[in-house]
Scaffold this motif. Sequence first.
Motif, PDB file in Angstrom:
ATOM      1  N   CYS A 109       0.860  -1.208   0.000  1.00  0.00           N
ATOM      2  CA  CYS A 109       0.000   0.000   0.000  1.00  0.00           C
ATOM      3  C   CYS A 109       0.882   1.240   0.000  1.00  0.00           C
ATOM      4  N   PRO A 110       0.455   2.295  -0.669  1.00  0.00           N
ATOM      5  CA  PRO A 110       1.263   3.513  -0.712  1.00  0.00           C
ATOM      6  C   PRO A 110       1.558   4.093   0.668  1.00  0.00           C
ATOM      7  N   VAL A 111       0.699   3.853   1.661  1.00  0.00           N
ATOM      8  CA  VAL A 111       0.944   4.352   3.021  1.00  0.00           C
ATOM      9  C   VAL A 111       0.912   3.178   3.996  1.00  0.00           C
ATOM     10  N   ARG A 112       1.798   3.196   4.983  1.00  0.00           N
ATOM     11  CA  ARG A 112       1.879   2.179   6.033  1.00  0.00           C
ATOM     12  C   ARG A 112       1.814   0.760   5.436  1.00  0.00           C
ATOM     13  N   PRO A 113       2.845   0.376   4.716  1.00  0.00           N
ATOM     14  CA  PRO A 113       2.836  -0.971   4.115  1.00  0.00           C
ATOM     15  C   PRO A 113       2.774  -2.095   5.135  1.00  0.00           C
ATOM     16  N   THR A 114       3.049  -1.761   6.364  1.00  0.00           N
ATOM     17  CA  THR A 114       2.953  -2.770   7.427  1.00  0.00           C
ATOM     18  C   THR A 114       1.917  -2.312   8.447  1.00  0.00           C
ATOM     19  N   LEU A 115       0.991  -3.182   8.774  1.00  0.00           N
ATOM     20  CA  LEU A 115      -0.045  -2.839   9.739  1.00  0.00           C
ATOM     21  C   LEU A 115       0.508  -2.859  11.167  1.00  0.00           C
ATOM     22  N   THR A 170      -5.302  -4.339  -2.485  1.00  0.00           N
ATOM     23  CA  THR A 170      -6.209  -5.481  -2.645  1.00  0.00           C
ATOM     24  C   THR A 170      -7.285  -5.286  -3.697  1.00  0.00           C
ATOM     25  N   SER A 171      -7.557  -4.071  -4.148  1.00  0.00           N
ATOM     26  CA  SER A 171      -8.611  -3.855  -5.153  1.00  0.00           C
ATOM     27  C   SER A 171      -8.195  -2.756  -6.127  1.00  0.00           C
ATOM     28  N   GLY A 172      -8.801  -2.829  -7.323  1.00  0.00           N
ATOM     29  CA  GLY A 172      -8.516  -1.811  -8.352  1.00  0.00           C
ATOM     30  C   GLY A 172      -7.390  -2.197  -9.264  1.00  0.00           C
ATOM     31  N   SER A 221      -5.799  -2.113   4.678  1.00  0.00           N
ATOM     32  CA  SER A 221      -6.112  -1.215   5.801  1.00  0.00           C
ATOM     33  C   SER A 221      -7.348  -0.369   5.558  1.00  0.00           C
ATOM     34  N   GLY A 222      -7.836  -0.351   4.343  1.00  0.00           N
ATOM     35  CA  GLY A 222      -8.975   0.503   4.010  1.00  0.00           C
ATOM     36  C   GLY A 222      -8.581   1.813   3.347  1.00  0.00           C
ATOM     37  N   TYR A 223      -7.292   2.048   3.265  1.00  0.00           N
ATOM     38  CA  TYR A 223      -6.831   3.274   2.591  1.00  0.00           C
ATOM     39  C   TYR A 223      -7.220   3.224   1.116  1.00  0.00           C
TER      40      TYR A 223
END
Length: 259
Positions: free
Chosen positions: A175-181, A190-192, A221-223
């Motif tokens: 993910c572009p932000v916070r690649p680690t939860l 996960t989508s797109g 994460s929902g971002y």
Amino acid sequence: MKRSLMKKRLRPLLPAVACLTFAVAASACGPADEGAASAKSTTGRPTTQETVASSPVSPSVTASPTPTPARTTSTPTQKPTPKPTPVRKTVAPPARAAWPRTSFAGLTFEIPPGWTLTSYGSEACVQPVQRAGLATAFGCAGIAVKSGSITGSELRPYQARQSGGWYAASDVQPCPVRPTLADGSFNGITSGTSSPPVESGLRPVGSRTAAYDRWTAACTSGYRFSPQAWYLPVSRVLFLDYTGHAETARVLESVRFPG
């Protein structure tokens, strides 16, 4: 005998002579209303009607003068003096601060101060020098520039309006932000990655027109974010802004083509 006959003949004439003698003085031989209708009496003096009509005005009577009509002075209507239109001062917009120019794939364009262009083969990334903590996709924290043989979805050749055209990978990208939860697990896109564009059209790039596409994507994460692409098929150049930057519009506006 003769004398008596003469008397008889003269008797009828006497009344006629008498009438003729006294007609003027007494008017005894005619109707009474004829004398009233005559214009003058036998004495040559004017009758009562004529006297009244021609009698001079008594000196004691002063003829009242004919009143002179009052002169009306017309005052011309004065038109109201128009109020002067206030002059609006045109305030010139503040001059834009100059941006440095750089070049790639035969094009020149501006980049924001504090940004740099990093190239690796047929691809480049225009991004801030200080990019710690910034949203980063495919290793670029700014605007990606691709040229030549451009790859798109699942590493296939890029085309305008391509489903998932922005996602040039075959695996799950961070993910572009916070690649680690927070729990240490991987936060991936996960989508797109294979969805069609939600918006397509034509947009200007410098003096030319590019095919524009925008997709939507999301992470574990929902971002959520919206990758955008401007494709120039003749120049074979693709500009990609993965997460949206305010500086992108000016960079695209400043593009100059060779020739």
